[in-house]
Every structure is written in C-alpha cells, then in structure tokens.
Enzyme design. Structure first.
Site, PDB file in Angstrom:
ATOM      1  CG  ASN A  11      -2.220  -0.753   0.954  1.00 24.63           C
ATOM      2  OD1 ASN A  11      -2.948  -0.457   0.020  1.00 24.63           O
ATOM      3  ND2 ASN A  11      -2.491  -1.752   1.768  1.00 24.63           N
ATOM      4  CG  ASN A  61      -5.574   0.865  10.028  1.00 23.12           C
ATOM      5  OD1 ASN A  61      -4.462   0.643   9.569  1.00 23.12           O
ATOM      6  ND2 ASN A  61      -6.352  -0.095  10.508  1.00 23.12           N
ATOM      7  CG  HIS A 116      -8.668  -4.344   9.128  1.00 27.01           C
ATOM      8  ND1 HIS A 116      -7.598  -4.824   9.847  1.00 27.01           N
ATOM      9  CD2 HIS A 116      -9.621  -5.312   9.167  1.00 27.01           C
ATOM     10  CE1 HIS A 116      -7.895  -6.029  10.317  1.00 27.01           C
ATOM     11  NE2 HIS A 116      -9.109  -6.346   9.923  1.00 27.01           N
TER      12      HIS A 116
END
Length: 199
Positions: free
Chosen positions: A13, A106, A108
């Site tokens: 990422n 974040n 996930h």
C-alpha cells in the site's frame, strides 16, 4: 498535503501511494516513512523512491508510550496534515492520537467490525463466508475501531485460495486508499480556499 506513512512489512500500500502520479500531481507530499521493523522490505522501497525513513524499534524503549513519544518528537517539525497507516502492525496509543486527533487513517483487509486484528484475510477465507472486503477508517484507541470512511466488498469465490483472495483484497486496498487520499486532498484544498475567502 504533508503526510507520514507508517508500515511494518512489505509495503504494497505504501508503494501504491508513493508511486501514484495522480496523488503527486494533486499535491501529496510524503515527508517520511515510519517503520517499526528494522529490515522490513518497505524500507528499501522507500529508499528507492528517495523518501526519508525513520526506523523506530519498540524493543529499544521501556514502554509503548516512550516508543510513540519518540515518533511524535520526530514528526513534530514536519507539520503534517495526516498520518496514513499502511500495514502498520502496532496499536496506536493516546500519545500519538492526542497529537493528531482525527488525522490518523488506517486500512484493514476485512469488512469491519468482522475479522478485526491480525490475519484477517486468512480468517475470512476459513470462515465459510462468501464475502470479505476492505475498510478504511479513522483510528481511535481500540483495535480496528473508529469511524469508517470507505468500505467495499470483495467476494470470496469457490475457486479462491488464500493467495488469490489476498491478491484481490490488496488490489482493492490500493484503489480505495488512493481514492480516499484524493478526496482528503480535495477537501483540504477547498477548506483552505474557504478560509482565505477564495471562491
């Protein structure tokens, strides 16, 4: 928009964000990669892209709070707008959260709140569910909690292995993170123009 990216592992990422011409042209400025794992593959990826790296090993500190205070001290002069967690395998404490409220995001690999925590893709694959997904969210003091920004479903196919599912999840992660960051840059720009009185 000045940002830091935190990562612990391979950095897929991180690489997708750092190599995006669209984000660079929109004004993304990655000031530093913060990594808690000396020797992690993401470090060499950042070095090849001439992005500064700050390695901060939890084992060098008596407490998690001391570990995070060192990060805060490092980031303070950079005047960051956001912190993006991209495969960062530490739970963030209030030391960092209080310094960057509503500024830490974040990603996930599941449809939170399902399969929070570690090994989310493998656990989804083993569950018998016919779908999993990706969630991008602001973080708070919980594990994979905090307000959701974007969620997308990734089907679990009957022909899938863990590896093929993981590949599709990561492909979705890269697209989604770029979209969210572009939206943040656009919103920051609009807010700055509004404050300056520019229509």
């Amino acid at each position: 928009m000045k940002v830091a990216i935190f990562a612990s592992g391979n950095g897929t990422n991180f690489e997708a964000i750092a190599q995006s011409e669209q984000l660079a042209n929109a004004g993304l400025d990655i000031k530093v990669l913060v990594c808690d794992k000396p020797g992690a593959p993401v470090i060499s990826k950042a070095q090849k892209l001439d992005i500064p790296v700050f390695i901060n090993d939890l084992n060098d500190f008596p407490t998690r709070e001391d570990y995070e205070q060192r990060i805060v001290d490092k980031l303070e002069p950079l005047d960051l707008d956001y912190i993006f967690l991209a495969g960062y395998m530490r739970v963030v404490t209030n030391v960092l959260l209080s310094r960057y409220p509503n500024k830490i995001i974040n990603i996930h690999p599941s449809l939170l709140p399902k399969f929070s925590g570690l090994n989310a893709i493998e656990r989804a694959f083993d569950s018998g569910d016919d779908q999993t997904g990706v969630t991008i969210h602001y973080i708070d003091e919980g594990v994979d909690t905090g307000p959701v920004i974007l969620q997308e479903v990734v089907p679990i196919l009957s022909s899938d292995t863990v590896d093929t599912l993981e590949q599709r999840v990561h492909e979705n992660e890269h697209k989604m993170y770029l979209k969210v960051i572009l939206d943040l840059i656009k919103n920051e720009s609009e807010n700055n123009n509004f404050e300056k009185g520019i229509d």
